[in-house]
Design an enzyme around this catalytic site. Structure first.
Site, PDB file in Angstrom:
ATOM      1  N   THR A  22      21.188  18.262  -1.982  1.00 15.65           N
ATOM      2  CA  THR A  22      22.353  17.424  -2.799  1.00 15.65           C
ATOM      3  C   THR A  22      22.370  17.408  -4.109  1.00 15.65           C
ATOM      4  O   THR A  22      21.172  16.803  -4.632  1.00 15.65           O
ATOM      5  CB  THR A  22      22.173  16.053  -2.129  1.00 15.65           C
ATOM      6  N   SER A 118       0.234   9.480   1.209  1.00 11.33           N
ATOM      7  CA  SER A 118       0.236   8.285   1.428  1.00 11.33           C
ATOM      8  C   SER A 118       0.414   7.369   0.360  1.00 11.33           C
ATOM      9  O   SER A 118      -0.045   7.551  -0.741  1.00 11.33           O
ATOM     10  CB  SER A 118      -0.674   7.604   2.274  1.00 11.33           C
ATOM     11  N   GLY A 119       1.308   6.420   0.546  1.00 11.37           N
ATOM     12  CA  GLY A 119       1.340   5.327  -0.460  1.00 11.37           C
ATOM     13  C   GLY A 119       2.936   5.057  -0.844  1.00 11.37           C
ATOM     14  O   GLY A 119       3.401   4.000  -1.713  1.00 11.37           O
ATOM     15  N   GLY A 120       3.835   5.640  -0.050  1.00 12.76           N
ATOM     16  CA  GLY A 120       5.248   5.084  -0.243  1.00 12.76           C
ATOM     17  C   GLY A 120       5.812   5.501  -1.438  1.00 12.76           C
ATOM     18  O   GLY A 120       5.179   6.489  -2.299  1.00 12.76           O
ATOM     19  N   LYS A 173      -3.567  12.665   8.017  1.00 12.26           N
ATOM     20  CA  LYS A 173      -2.454  11.726   7.753  1.00 12.26           C
ATOM     21  C   LYS A 173      -1.973  10.937   9.113  1.00 12.26           C
ATOM     22  O   LYS A 173      -1.922   9.915   8.733  1.00 12.26           O
ATOM     23  CB  LYS A 173      -1.678  12.546   6.842  1.00 12.26           C
ATOM     24  N   HIS A 176      -4.431   8.320   9.822  1.00 10.74           N
ATOM     25  CA  HIS A 176      -4.063   7.399   8.814  1.00 10.74           C
ATOM     26  C   HIS A 176      -3.175   6.444   9.302  1.00 10.74           C
ATOM     27  O   HIS A 176      -2.971   5.324   9.287  1.00 10.74           O
ATOM     28  CB  HIS A 176      -3.993   7.871   7.535  1.00 10.74           C
ATOM     29  N   ASN A 177      -1.955   7.030   9.292  1.00 14.64           N
ATOM     30  CA  ASN A 177      -0.648   6.190   9.939  1.00 14.64           C
ATOM     31  C   ASN A 177      -1.015   5.572  11.120  1.00 14.64           C
ATOM     32  O   ASN A 177      -0.373   4.337  11.556  1.00 14.64           O
ATOM     33  CB  ASN A 177       0.456   7.189  10.129  1.00 14.64           C
ATOM     34  N   GLU A 180      -2.862   2.519  10.317  1.00  9.51           N
ATOM     35  CA  GLU A 180      -1.732   1.747   9.862  1.00  9.51           C
ATOM     36  C   GLU A 180      -1.005   0.861  10.702  1.00  9.51           C
ATOM     37  O   GLU A 180      -0.677  -0.255  10.544  1.00  9.51           O
ATOM     38  CB  GLU A 180      -0.898   2.523   8.706  1.00  9.51           C
ATOM     39  N   LYS A 251       8.447   6.292  13.017  1.00 11.56           N
ATOM     40  CA  LYS A 251       8.895   7.723  12.896  1.00 11.56           C
ATOM     41  C   LYS A 251       8.107   8.593  13.707  1.00 11.56           C
ATOM     42  O   LYS A 251       8.419   9.911  13.411  1.00 11.56           O
ATOM     43  CB  LYS A 251       8.563   7.972  11.448  1.00 11.56           C
ATOM     44  N   ARG A 278       5.639  -2.301  19.294  1.00  9.72           N
ATOM     45  CA  ARG A 278       6.688  -1.719  18.818  1.00  9.72           C
ATOM     46  C   ARG A 278       7.659  -1.341  19.644  1.00  9.72           C
ATOM     47  O   ARG A 278       9.065  -1.555  19.610  1.00  9.72           O
ATOM     48  CB  ARG A 278       6.599  -0.488  17.732  1.00  9.72           C
TER      49      ARG A 278
END
Length: 471
Positions: A22, A118-120, A173, A176-177, A180, A251, A278
């Protein structure tokens, strides 16, 4: 995320080229780079000119949706790349996909690295925690960049390290999630108990979480939770948090974590319960109907009649939250260790705790304690039995039990805290009722059993003996 990471790299003095299918996003990134200090960032509208603009051997970092889009992007870019060039996948990818791509790229003379980030968006711009795994050759080539781009923690250093071979970076990772997920669920349960049972207002909740963030619970997630309770609704009356629909998205990394735990026979009930929570939150319409069906059960009366000492409850919930967090992290670390043993990755759990201390979503002062625990004993079987953590759980377990009991008696679900407590109680007991379960398995399926008083494998004709004793 990709835009912010590119700006972060440019800000550290490394010239960088950017490309996106894009073209408007490319132009937007270039404009931001100009506004934010004429950063050395250059945009390209086609993949060929983008690849050709990069110094050899080329290193391309891509942040795209996991799965097929990654393969499509690799196909597009690799058409213009040369032997010795490298692609780094900075997305949340399934670790086996990363290992598959590493082999395919190697056959073309190209290198590949899977790097959890990680960290957004904020972390990507100001300093994330990064978990690169795969080719050590590639890591060393870009190490200088990563060390400067990563979050910097005083007395601890940059929040990045070479994780290991294969898909280890993506796997770490992923877990880690999963941790989280558990962290967020436990915080949500603390909120629910304080609000539904303790009748705390949003103003009081804002104060409580702000105070908690000054002590042992100091963390990014507790900090943003305090912020959330203080934000008024700009489209109506009251606070915004009360207008947010109670359906949590996901996700896939939490689900992957639970699936891997099951595959490796690692108990991870706190993380699993957060995933179940969830799933249940997504059944909003069904829950509305169920609430009507069970209205006659008097559940609302139980809550309205419940009288508690607010200050005592706040202190108990704080202790329960902390103890539950220990269990959640223990489960995640045990899963990482099990996978590391299976794959021969040689992962260092203390080092993982170190790079999670800054930049990432689960960053917390608590992680320094975890690092020290593994520094004291790299072979630590479980965080629960580290002397310091064991002492803290013992000191908090009475309050923890009070909170879970109060929630149960009030009809407020606390699956994370409850499963964490059950995990602790099961792990600390020398003998469990598993003897009966194994006896049942031998009864109906001749699965055999071991004995406590002698070596060997045994089978008993339970059915015949039981029938003989009845007649």
């Amino acid at each position: 995320m990709g835009q912010n990471l590119a700006l972060n790299i440019a800000e550290k003095g490394f010239p960088i080229s950017v490309y996106n299918r894009t073209t408007s996003k490319v132009d937007e990134t270039v404009e931001r780079a100009k506004r934010e200090g004429n950063l050395p960032l250059y945009g390209f509208h086609d993949p060929e000119s983008f690849v050709n603009s990069i110094q050899k051997p080329r290193v391309i970092v891509m942040l795209v949706k996991a799965g097929a889009p990654v393969d499509d992007t690799i196909k597009t870019l690799s058409a213009y790349m040369e032997k010795g060039d490298c692609i780094i996948d900075g997305g949340n990818e399934w670790y086996e996909n990363t290992e598959r791509r590493q082999k395919a790229m190697l056959e073309k003379g190209l290198l590949y690295l899977g790097m959890g980030v990680s960290g957004g968006e904020e972390g990507a711009r100001n300093g994330p925690s990064m978990m690169p795994g795969g080719s050590f050759e590639v890591y060393k080539y870009i190490e200088d960049i990563l060390l400067k781009v990563a979050a910097q923690v005083p007395d601890s250093g940059p929040c990045v390290t070479y994780i290991g071979e294969g898909g280890s970076g993506n796997f770490v990772k992923m877990v880690h999630n999963g941790i989280e997920y558990g962290d967020m669920q436990l915080i949500a349960e603390a909120y629910d108990v304080l609000k539904s049972v303790g009748k705390l207002s949003n103003e009081e909740l804002h104060h409580v979480f702000t105070e908690w963030n000054k002590g042992e619970l100091l963390s990014f997630l507790v900090e943003i939770t305090a912020d959330i309770f203080g934000i008024k609704d700009d489209k109506g009356e009251g606070y915004l948090v009360d207008k947010v629909l109670d359906k949590t998205g996901m996700k896939g990394t939490g689900k992957w974590t639970v699936q891997q735990a099951a595959d490796l026979s690692i108990a991870a009930p706190t993380i699993a319960s957060s995933l179940d929570a969830r799933f249940l939150s997504g059944l909003k319409e069904e829950r509305v109907q169920a609430a009507e069906v069970f209205k006659s059960g008097g559940f609302s009366d139980i809550l309205s009649e419940q009288v508690v000492d607010k200050e005592k409850l706040i202190d108990d919930v704080r202790k329960a939250l902390y103890a539950s967090k220990i269990c959640s992290y223990a489960q995640g670390m045990n899963l990482i260790r099990a996978k590391s043993v299976e794959k021969g990755w040689g992962l260092k759990l203390g080092e993982l705790a170190r790079i999670w201390k800054g930049g990432c979503i689960i960053r917390a002062v608590f992680l320094d304690r975890i690092k020290k625990a593994y520094d004291r004993n790299p072979e630590l079987s479980n965080l629960l039995v580290d002397p310091e953590f064991a002492k803290e759980i013992i000191e908090r377990q009475t309050a923890w039990r009070r909170v879970v009991c109060l929630a149960v008696s009030s009809g407020v679900s606390t699956p994370g805290m409850s499963s964490s407590l059950a995990y602790f109680d099961s792990y600390r007991r020398e003998r469990l009722p598993a003897n009966l379960v194994q006896a049942q398995r031998d009864y109906f399926g001749a699965h055999t059993y071991e004995r406590t008083d002698m070596e060997g494998s045994f089978h008993t004709e339970w059915f015949k003996i039981a029938r003989q004793s009845k007649y």
